[in-house]
Design a protein around this motif. Structure first.
Motif, PDB file in Angstrom:
ATOM      1  N   MET A 146       0.826  -1.201   0.000  1.00 24.34           N
ATOM      2  CA  MET A 146       0.000   0.000   0.000  1.00 24.34           C
ATOM      3  C   MET A 146       0.868   1.262   0.000  1.00 24.34           C
ATOM      4  N   ALA A 147       1.966   1.241   0.731  1.00 24.46           N
ATOM      5  CA  ALA A 147       2.842   2.413   0.785  1.00 24.46           C
ATOM      6  C   ALA A 147       3.373   2.754  -0.610  1.00 24.46           C
ATOM      7  N   GLU A 148       3.776   1.745  -1.366  1.00 25.17           N
ATOM      8  CA  GLU A 148       4.281   2.013  -2.719  1.00 25.17           C
ATOM      9  C   GLU A 148       3.192   2.572  -3.624  1.00 25.17           C
ATOM     10  N   LYS A 149       1.961   2.089  -3.465  1.00 27.83           N
ATOM     11  CA  LYS A 149       0.838   2.647  -4.237  1.00 27.83           C
ATOM     12  C   LYS A 149       0.622   4.111  -3.887  1.00 27.83           C
ATOM     13  N   LYS A 150       0.705   4.426  -2.600  1.00 30.31           N
ATOM     14  CA  LYS A 150       0.491   5.803  -2.166  1.00 30.31           C
ATOM     15  C   LYS A 150       1.634   6.716  -2.619  1.00 30.31           C
ATOM     16  N   LEU A 151       2.861   6.208  -2.615  1.00 29.41           N
ATOM     17  CA  LEU A 151       3.975   7.010  -3.133  1.00 29.41           C
ATOM     18  C   LEU A 151       3.761   7.322  -4.615  1.00 29.41           C
ATOM     19  N   ALA A 152       3.307   6.320  -5.373  1.00 32.14           N
ATOM     20  CA  ALA A 152       3.024   6.537  -6.799  1.00 32.14           C
ATOM     21  C   ALA A 152       1.880   7.534  -6.972  1.00 32.14           C
ATOM     22  N   GLN A 153       0.883   7.472  -6.095  1.00 33.76           N
ATOM     23  CA  GLN A 153      -0.225   8.429  -6.137  1.00 33.76           C
ATOM     24  C   GLN A 153       0.297   9.854  -5.947  1.00 33.76           C
ATOM     25  N   ILE A 154       1.204  10.020  -5.007  1.00 29.88           N
ATOM     26  CA  ILE A 154       1.804  11.340  -4.776  1.00 29.88           C
ATOM     27  C   ILE A 154       2.542  11.806  -6.028  1.00 29.88           C
ATOM     28  N   GLY A 155       3.277  10.899  -6.662  1.00 31.48           N
ATOM     29  CA  GLY A 155       3.960  11.244  -7.912  1.00 31.48           C
ATOM     30  C   GLY A 155       2.986  11.707  -8.977  1.00 31.48           C
ATOM     31  N   SER A 156       1.837  11.041  -9.093  1.00 25.63           N
ATOM     32  CA  SER A 156       0.811  11.444 -10.064  1.00 25.63           C
ATOM     33  C   SER A 156       0.235  12.813  -9.716  1.00 25.63           C
ATOM     34  N   GLU A 157      -0.006  13.039  -8.433  1.00 28.58           N
ATOM     35  CA  GLU A 157      -0.523  14.343  -8.002  1.00 28.58           C
ATOM     36  C   GLU A 157       0.458  15.455  -8.369  1.00 28.58           C
ATOM     37  N   ILE A 158       1.733  15.187  -8.190  1.00 28.04           N
ATOM     38  CA  ILE A 158       2.757  16.189  -8.515  1.00 28.04           C
ATOM     39  C   ILE A 158       2.748  16.487 -10.005  1.00 28.04           C
ATOM     40  N   GLN A 159       2.669  15.456 -10.820  1.00 31.12           N
ATOM     41  CA  GLN A 159       2.660  15.683 -12.272  1.00 31.12           C
ATOM     42  C   GLN A 159       1.426  16.462 -12.714  1.00 31.12           C
ATOM     43  N   GLU A 160       0.310  16.278 -12.012  1.00 27.71           N
ATOM     44  CA  GLU A 160      -0.898  17.036 -12.339  1.00 27.71           C
ATOM     45  C   GLU A 160      -0.767  18.495 -11.921  1.00 27.71           C
ATOM     46  N   LYS A 161      -0.176  18.746 -10.758  1.00 24.93           N
ATOM     47  CA  LYS A 161      -0.067  20.108 -10.224  1.00 24.93           C
ATOM     48  C   LYS A 161       1.038  20.922 -10.890  1.00 24.93           C
ATOM     49  N   TRP A 162       2.145  20.268 -11.227  1.00 27.62           N
ATOM     50  CA  TRP A 162       3.297  20.948 -11.821  1.00 27.62           C
ATOM     51  C   TRP A 162       3.634  20.251 -13.129  1.00 27.62           C
ATOM     52  N   GLU A 163       3.171  20.825 -14.212  1.00 28.55           N
ATOM     53  CA  GLU A 163       3.390  20.229 -15.534  1.00 28.55           C
ATOM     54  C   GLU A 163       4.882  20.061 -15.816  1.00 28.55           C
ATOM     55  N   GLU A 164       5.190  19.033 -16.544  1.00 31.42           N
ATOM     56  CA  GLU A 164       6.550  18.730 -16.992  1.00 31.42           C
ATOM     57  C   GLU A 164       7.488  18.299 -15.866  1.00 31.42           C
ATOM     58  N   THR A 165       6.939  17.937 -14.706  1.00 26.26           N
ATOM     59  CA  THR A 165       7.792  17.434 -13.631  1.00 26.26           C
ATOM     60  C   THR A 165       7.945  15.921 -13.743  1.00 26.26           C
ATOM     61  N   GLU A 166       9.016  15.434 -13.189  1.00 23.05           N
ATOM     62  CA  GLU A 166       9.261  14.000 -13.012  1.00 23.05           C
ATOM     63  C   GLU A 166       9.571  13.811 -11.536  1.00 23.05           C
ATOM     64  N   CYS A 167       9.145  12.688 -10.973  1.00 20.04           N
ATOM     65  CA  CYS A 167       9.305  12.483  -9.547  1.00 20.04           C
ATOM     66  C   CYS A 167       9.721  11.039  -9.259  1.00 20.04           C
ATOM     67  N   ALA A 168      10.490  10.852  -8.202  1.00 21.94           N
ATOM     68  CA  ALA A 168      10.849   9.531  -7.683  1.00 21.94           C
ATOM     69  C   ALA A 168      10.935   9.659  -6.166  1.00 21.94           C
ATOM     70  N   ILE A 169      10.408   8.649  -5.453  1.00 14.94           N
ATOM     71  CA  ILE A 169      10.387   8.693  -3.985  1.00 14.94           C
ATOM     72  C   ILE A 169      10.737   7.312  -3.440  1.00 14.94           C
ATOM     73  N   ALA A 170      11.638   7.281  -2.463  1.00 13.87           N
ATOM     74  CA  ALA A 170      11.974   6.034  -1.766  1.00 13.87           C
ATOM     75  C   ALA A 170      11.938   6.296  -0.266  1.00 13.87           C
ATOM     76  N   HIS A 171      11.437   5.311   0.480  1.00 19.19           N
ATOM     77  CA  HIS A 171      11.403   5.416   1.940  1.00 19.19           C
ATOM     78  C   HIS A 171      12.022   4.163   2.525  1.00 19.19           C
ATOM     79  N   ARG A 172      12.771   4.330   3.552  1.00 18.12           N
ATOM     80  CA  ARG A 172      13.488   3.244   4.205  1.00 18.12           C
ATOM     81  C   ARG A 172      12.680   2.655   5.348  1.00 18.12           C
ATOM     82  N   THR A 173      12.859   1.376   5.600  1.00 16.95           N
ATOM     83  CA  THR A 173      12.289   0.712   6.757  1.00 16.95           C
ATOM     84  C   THR A 173      13.419   0.056   7.543  1.00 16.95           C
ATOM     85  N   GLY A 174      13.065  -0.410   8.745  1.00 13.31           N
ATOM     86  CA  GLY A 174      14.063  -1.035   9.609  1.00 13.31           C
ATOM     87  C   GLY A 174      14.656  -0.014  10.568  1.00 13.31           C
ATOM     88  N   ARG A 175      15.755  -0.419  11.201  1.00 13.33           N
ATOM     89  CA  ARG A 175      16.431   0.465  12.164  1.00 13.33           C
ATOM     90  C   ARG A 175      17.297   1.477  11.426  1.00 13.33           C
TER      91      ARG A 175
END
Length: 157
Positions: free
Chosen positions: A57-86
């Motif tokens: 679900m987290a990866e789906k939501k990160l992709a959703q955020i990327g889509s929102e960014i592309q809609e709000k700011w034309e011609e943008t590209e986005c990538a997001i990574a989040h770490r888990t563990g200690r």
């Protein structure tokens, strides 16, 4: 994580890897935000953090955020990574890379992304202080789970 733009990992994050995913000839700006583990929060000393995520679900939501960014700011590209563990003090917990023809859009989109992550992505952190621990139920620190985060089944859509 070659060519994957939105992901959760228990491995150390590589900001350059995400930057390369969004860099393109049309981009006049590439903004790379790195969220790190800080030592003091509201005067309390943190020893380390432990992050858990409902990965699918987290990866789906990160992709959703990327889509929102592309809609709000034309011609943008986005990538997001989040770490888990200690994660120890100063380690990267999240990396957001945004490219755009113009710097203002890249910076605004990065700021938007981190706030949206805190709002909608199912990630929990356990803070280990000198004098105790607590689970933070969401990244906005509104919900605290003293014995752990909510069960993953509670997050199914």
């Amino acid at each position: 994580m070659e060519n994957k733009r939105y992901y959760i990992t228990d491995s150390p994050l590589n900001p350059l890897e995400l930057q390369q995913l969004v860099t393109k000839p049309e981009a006049g700006a590439v903004n790379c935000f790195i969220g790190t583990v800080r030592e003091f929060t509201k005067g309390r000393r943190t020893l380390y953090l432990t992050y858990e995520a409902y990965e699918k679900m987290a990866e789906k939501k990160l992709a959703q955020i990327g889509s929102e960014i592309q809609e709000k700011w034309e011609e943008t590209e986005c990538a997001i990574a989040h770490r888990t563990g200690r994660l120890d003090i100063s380690e990267a917990a999240v990396v957001i890379a945004v490219s755009s023809p113009h710097r203002q859009a890249a910076m605004e989109a990065s700021s938007y992304a981190i706030e949206r992550i805190k709002e909608i992505v199912p990630i929990w952190k356990k803070e280990q202080w000198e004098d105790g621990t607590a689970w933070i139920g969401d990244q906005l620190e509104k919900n605290r789970y003293p014995r752990g985060g909510p069960g993953k089944e509670e997050l199914e859509e």
